[in-house]
Structure formats: structure tokens, C-alpha cells
Design a protein around this motif. Structure first.
Motif, short mmCIF file in Angstrom:
data_model
loop_
_atom_site.label_atom_id
_atom_site.label_comp_id
_atom_site.label_asym_id
_atom_site.label_seq_id
_atom_site.Cartn_x
_atom_site.Cartn_y
_atom_site.Cartn_z
N LYS A 35 0.75 -1.25 0.05
CA LYS A 35 0.10 0.02 0.03
C LYS A 35 1.05 1.27 0.12
O LYS A 35 0.82 2.18 -0.66
CB LYS A 35 -1.05 0.21 1.33
CG LYS A 35 -2.05 -1.08 1.24
CD LYS A 35 -2.92 -1.24 2.34
CE LYS A 35 -1.93 -1.57 3.80
NZ LYS A 35 -1.35 -2.90 3.72
N SER A 36 1.83 1.26 0.92
CA SER A 36 2.58 2.39 1.00
C SER A 36 3.59 2.58 -0.13
O SER A 36 3.75 3.78 -0.68
CB SER A 36 3.57 2.39 2.30
OG SER A 36 2.71 2.27 3.40
N SER A 37 4.01 1.28 -0.71
CA SER A 37 4.85 1.74 -1.81
C SER A 37 4.04 2.07 -3.14
O SER A 37 4.60 3.00 -3.95
CB SER A 37 5.35 0.32 -2.38
OG SER A 37 6.12 -0.45 -1.36
N ALA A 49 5.55 8.07 1.51
CA ALA A 49 5.23 7.20 2.42
C ALA A 49 6.12 6.04 3.10
O ALA A 49 6.96 5.82 2.47
CB ALA A 49 3.97 6.49 1.91
N ARG A 50 5.90 5.93 4.46
CA ARG A 50 7.01 4.93 4.98
C ARG A 50 6.68 3.48 4.61
O ARG A 50 5.52 2.94 4.90
CB ARG A 50 6.74 4.92 6.63
CG ARG A 50 8.24 4.44 6.94
CD ARG A 50 8.11 4.51 8.58
NE ARG A 50 6.91 3.97 9.09
CZ ARG A 50 6.70 3.94 10.20
NH1 ARG A 50 7.34 4.25 11.37
NH2 ARG A 50 5.24 3.30 10.66
N VAL A 51 7.73 2.84 4.16
CA VAL A 51 7.75 1.47 3.58
C VAL A 51 8.51 0.73 4.66
O VAL A 51 9.80 1.11 4.95
CB VAL A 51 8.14 1.28 2.07
CG1 VAL A 51 8.47 -0.13 1.78
CG2 VAL A 51 7.44 2.24 1.12
N LYS A 57 3.05 -2.20 10.59
CA LYS A 57 3.39 -0.78 11.21
C LYS A 57 2.59 0.38 10.99
O LYS A 57 2.44 1.28 11.73
CB LYS A 57 4.88 -0.38 10.70
CG LYS A 57 5.89 -0.95 11.68
CD LYS A 57 6.13 -0.33 12.81
CE LYS A 57 7.37 -0.98 13.76
NZ LYS A 57 8.52 -0.92 13.08
N THR A 58 1.80 0.10 9.85
CA THR A 58 0.83 1.55 9.72
C THR A 58 -0.35 1.17 10.29
O THR A 58 -1.35 0.68 9.66
CB THR A 58 0.64 1.74 7.99
OG1 THR A 58 1.83 1.59 7.41
CG2 THR A 58 0.09 2.82 7.56
N GLN A 59 -0.39 1.71 11.52
CA GLN A 59 -1.77 1.26 12.22
C GLN A 59 -2.65 2.26 12.56
O GLN A 59 -3.15 2.89 13.60
CB GLN A 59 -1.39 0.66 13.73
CG GLN A 59 -0.48 -0.78 13.34
CD GLN A 59 -0.15 -1.27 14.54
OE1 GLN A 59 0.10 -0.99 15.65
NE2 GLN A 59 -0.23 -2.63 14.43
N VAL A 73 -5.67 7.92 1.12
CA VAL A 73 -5.62 7.51 2.44
C VAL A 73 -5.17 5.95 2.64
O VAL A 73 -5.84 5.06 1.84
CB VAL A 73 -7.14 7.64 3.19
CG1 VAL A 73 -7.06 7.27 4.41
CG2 VAL A 73 -7.86 8.94 2.73
N ASP A 74 -4.10 6.05 3.28
CA ASP A 74 -3.42 4.66 3.43
C ASP A 74 -4.07 4.03 4.64
O ASP A 74 -3.95 4.67 5.82
CB ASP A 74 -1.93 5.05 3.68
CG ASP A 74 -1.02 3.79 3.63
OD1 ASP A 74 -1.52 2.68 3.09
OD2 ASP A 74 0.22 3.91 3.72
N LEU A 75 -4.85 2.89 4.44
CA LEU A 75 -5.56 2.37 5.39
C LEU A 75 -4.52 1.36 6.47
O LEU A 75 -3.64 0.80 5.80
CB LEU A 75 -6.66 1.53 4.85
CG LEU A 75 -7.58 2.07 4.55
CD1 LEU A 75 -8.91 1.27 4.04
CD2 LEU A 75 -8.26 3.20 5.26
MG MG Z 1 2.19 0.69 4.83
#
Ligand code: MG
Ligand code: GTP
Length: 192
Positions: A35-37, A49-51, A57-59, A73-75
Motif C-alpha cells: 500500500k505505502s509503496s 510514505a513509509r515503507v 506498522k501502519t496502524q 488515504v493509506d489504511l
Molecule cells: Mg504501509
């Protein structure tokens, strides 16, 4: 056309989500699916975005503004069993509330790992999406890890199942499929 994508804010309670009424497209999928990628690839920068190497980690909901015109929006990734149960329930509630009540949300990009297709948690998401009345686009990630033969099999199967307009293979490594994703985003954001 070059787009400017910038991190806007992290939201852990729906009350803290932006109020400006700008349209939103969210990105959903299992932990580690990419997702972040995808957001970084859309941004044309690895730093937006942090990968992480550590899944789950993306909570929170991470809002990114695109050309100051709409949000991506990154879920939080689902299917990450090692997160504490209370935490999983809390994030489940946050995401459910967001998907079910958010007025400015106009579409969702659902990611699957192209090597496995829809697996356990994905299947219930797919079922739920059938009942959702907003636009959905399906992306099969990490296409660079497949052979040309495997890619062709996936295209045949899922273009048929979801409709050619609504699905693509994608690689954050090569950028394959990126133009199809932009095309869909522009269609959805313009239309609504
Ligand atoms: Mg992510
Ligand atoms: P969570 O935030 O934990 O839910 O994960 P995520 O869905 O945001 O995944 P992320 O973008 O952090 O990517 C997870 C791992 O997969 C990273 O090591 C990425 O480098 C790798 N990855 C993502 N996309 C691709 C791709 O298209 N090709 C390849 N080969 N690796 C990818």
C-alpha cells in the motif's frame, strides 16, 4: 502530468479526520501487500510514505494530499496476526467506521499480492465490497515477481472477473500499471 503528493496527517480517531470536504480515495489490503509503496510510486518519490520491513506498522489512517485537490488515504494493513488483539479490534473499528460513514470517501483501491491472489482476509473484504456502493479498483501488486506467463494468466482471470476497466497488475519496482491506476483515480475524482 506531474502530481504533487504530500503527507497531510495521521488519524487514529475518526473525529480527527480532515473536515474540509475534499474527496478521498483509500488504499486497502493485507499487511505488506504494498500500500505505502503504491503511494510512493504515485508520488514519484520513495520518501512520501513509509515503507517498512516490519508488517503491521501502519496502524492508523494516513492522509496524503494530491495536488491539494483530493486525498489518498493509506489504511492499516489487515491480516497481521502478531498485533495485540485489543489493538486489532480498535483499528478494525476505526476502518469500519471510516468505510461506512465517511461522506468524502468516493472510492477504494483494493490490493492483492499477484503471487497469491485474494487470500483469507481478502476474501471477506471482497464479500463486503460487493455490498459497498462506491467505486472500487483492484490492483495485483509485485507483478515484477511473476513470469510473463503468470502475468498473462492473472490478467485473463481477473480482467474477466472484475472488468478490464477496474483491475490492473502493478509493480512499484517497474511502475507497470501505474498509468491505469491514475486513469481510474481521475475518472472517479472527476465524476463525483
Ligand atoms: Mg504501509
Ligand atoms: P503495511 O503498512 O505493513 O500494511 O504494509 P504495506 O501494504 O504498506 O506494504 P509496503 O508498501 O510497506 O511494502 C511491503 C514490502 O513489499 C516492502 O519490502 C516493499 O519494498 C515490498 N514491495 C512493495 N511493492 C512491491 C513491488 O511492486 N515489487 C516488489 N518486488 N516488492 C514490493
Amino acid at each position: 502530468m506531474k502530481h504533487t503528493i504530500a503527507f497531510s496527517r495521521t488519524v487514529t480517531r475518526l473525529d480527527d479526520a480532515p473536515r474540509g470536504g475534499m474527496q478521498e480515495i483509500c488504499i486497502s489490503g493485507r499487511s505488506n501487500v504494498g500500500k505505502s509503496s503504491l503511494i510512493n510510486c504515485l508520488a514519484g518519490s520513495k520518501k512520501v510514505a513509509r515503507v517498512s520491513q516490519t508488517p503491521g506498522k501502519t496502524q492508523a489512517l494516513n492522509f496524503y494530499s494530491v495536488d491539494d485537490a483530493f486525498y489518498l488515504v493509506d489504511l492499516p494493513g489487515y491480516g497481521y496476526a502478531r498485533a495485540p488483539k485489543t489493538e486489532r479490534e480498535q483499528f478494525g473499528k476505526l476502518v469500519d467506521g471510516y468505510l461506512e460513514t465517511r461522506k468524502s470517501l468516493v472510492g477504494l483501491i483494493q490490493l492483492f499480492d499477484a503471487r497469491h491472489g485474494p487470500v483469507s482476509g481478502d476474501v471477506s473484504m471482497l464479500e463486503w465490497l460487493k455490498t459497498w456502493d462506491k467505486a472500487v479498483f483492484y490492483v495485483f501488486t509485485k507483478a515484477d515477481k511473476l513470469s510473463a506467463q503468470q502475468r498473462s494468466t492473472i490478467e485473463k482471470q481477473f480482467y474477466g472477473e472484475f472488468g478490464v476497466e477496474n483491475v490492473t497488475l502493478f509493480s512499484a519496482r517497474t511502475g507497470a500499471g501505474l498509468d491505469r491506476i491514475w486513469k481510474w483515480i481521475h475518472r472517479v475524482v472527476r465524476k463525483t
